[in-house]
Scaffold this active site. Structure first.
Site, PDB file in Angstrom:
ATOM      1  N   LYS A  54       0.810  -1.212   0.000  1.00 17.33           N
ATOM      2  CA  LYS A  54       0.000   0.000   0.000  1.00 17.33           C
ATOM      3  C   LYS A  54       0.848   1.267   0.000  1.00 17.33           C
ATOM      4  O   LYS A  54       0.471   2.278  -0.604  1.00 17.33           O
ATOM      5  CB  LYS A  54      -0.955  -0.007   1.191  1.00 17.33           C
ATOM      6  N   LYS A  74      -8.407  -9.038  -7.699  1.00 21.44           N
ATOM      7  CA  LYS A  74      -9.602  -9.216  -6.881  1.00 21.44           C
ATOM      8  C   LYS A  74     -10.661  -8.174  -7.234  1.00 21.44           C
ATOM      9  O   LYS A  74     -10.343  -7.038  -7.583  1.00 21.44           O
ATOM     10  CB  LYS A  74      -9.252  -9.078  -5.395  1.00 21.44           C
ATOM     11  N   LYS A 103     -13.794  -2.366  -4.656  1.00 30.67           N
ATOM     12  CA  LYS A 103     -14.511  -1.099  -4.713  1.00 30.67           C
ATOM     13  C   LYS A 103     -13.627  -0.003  -5.291  1.00 30.67           C
ATOM     14  O   LYS A 103     -14.121   0.974  -5.861  1.00 30.67           O
ATOM     15  CB  LYS A 103     -14.953  -0.720  -3.292  1.00 30.67           C
TER      16      LYS A 103
END
Length: 334
Positions: free
Chosen positions: A114, A197, A200
């Site tokens: 991240k 994956k 959102k």
């Protein structure tokens, strides 16, 4: 048995959330005996590692609460709450920061992923995120935590922190939690990229099926989902090297509680022109009642807050003895 799991409040659920975790939460809730309990929380304190407007964060928490209830989480049978309503999470996190080690956190692959190349620009919150996760779990002395492959490392860290705290202060306070990896857990991938994956955060809405999508939108997304020109094989082994095909077969198998082999056997020799309408129909029938219930619930903020308040009161009462004992073990007078 005490089970705890959390989810980021990013608005309404999508199919990946539902099939990957929430259906298993509902199943665990329904199978609990009288001596067991499920704690499900909205990780709004974790969400501050990403900047978000105040009103949007509040809306996301309420919407996620509505989505979980619509999907089958029963606030009367499970403890449903958001982190910020239970200060024990933040308090215990700070106490555990004295036990966790920088070397342990430096090994966390999610932080590396991240933060990327801008490690120096990442927030401290993102770095110590796993310590808050440990506090989430240890505050309730959870015996079991449902985890996916991407969270195994964080659960192992929680066990390391628990063991070191117990050893450092000569107490038998924290339970070392065990993972629950459901056999039927599904890993749902993007409809546009079978190697990523469903998420959102994907900029393309066509990559996912949202629980708010209407019947027509669901069918359109399924028909436009990336696939290939080959026929479906007789067994799932024949899907090797075909990630998009494998994903679509896996979704139908999960929805209908069958094996990918059984789905392949039904559609063997047929192309996706025949397969996709069948998948779309099952998705529409499965998600329609959840969507309708969600849309009803999300219009009543007072009712949603009442659910979260009730869950937070139960959670705070469950966490208080552990938090109090942690302060005492460290010689911190309250």
């Amino acid at each position: 048995m005490r089970v705890l799991s959390g989810i980021q409040p990013t608005g309404n659920l999508h199919l990946g959330n539902y099939l990957g975790a929430i259906r298993n939460w509902v199943k665990m809730q329904d199978e609990m005996d009288a001596d067991s309990q499920c704690f499900f929380f909205l990780a709004d304190m974790h969400s501050i590692t990403v900047h978000e407007a105040r009103d949007q964060r509040i809306r996301n928490v309420r919407d996620m609460a509505a989505a979980l209830v619509a999907a089958g989480i029963d606030p009367d049978r499970s403890v449903l709450f958001n982190q910020a309503r239970v200060p024990a999470h933040a308090e215990l996190c700070w106490l555990l920061n004295g036990t966790a080690r920088i070397g342990w956190l430096n090994r966390m692959t999610q932080f590396k992923d991240k933060a990327g190349k801008d490690r120096e620009g990442a927030s401290v919150g993102l770095f110590v995120y796993p310590v808050l996760q440990a506090a989430d779990i240890l505050a309730y002395n959870a015996t079991h935590v449902p985890v996916g492959e991407d969270q195994k490392q964080h659960l192992e860290l929680a066990r390391d922190i628990a063991a070191k705290f117990n050893s450092d202060f000569g107490v038998d306070l924290f339970t070392l939690p065990d993972p629950i990896i459901p056999k039927e857990s599904a890993r749902i991938m993007s409809l546009r990229d079978g190697s990523a994956k469903m998420s959102k955060s994907d900029p393309s809405d066509m990559s996912r099926i949202n629980l708010t999508d209407d019947d027509d939108a669901i069918m359109a997304k399924v028909k436009k989902a990336k696939s290939d020109q080959e026929m479906l094989p007789e067994t799932a082994a024949g899907l090797a090297g075909r990630p998009e095909a494998s994903n679509l077969v896996g979704i139908l198998a999960t929805l209908t509680v069958r094996t990918p082999d059984a789905v392949c056997a039904e559609f063997a020799g047929k192309g996706f022109g025949a397969f996709k309408p069948a998948l779309g129909e099952v998705l529409v029938e499965t998600l329609r009642p959840i969507r309708q219930r969600f849309l009803e619930l999300r219009t009543d903020d007072a009712a949603l807050d009442a659910i979260l308040d009730k869950g937070a009161a139960k959670a705070a009462a469950a966490a208080e003895p552990t938090l109090r004992a942690a302060y005492d073990a460290m010689g911190l007078m309250r």
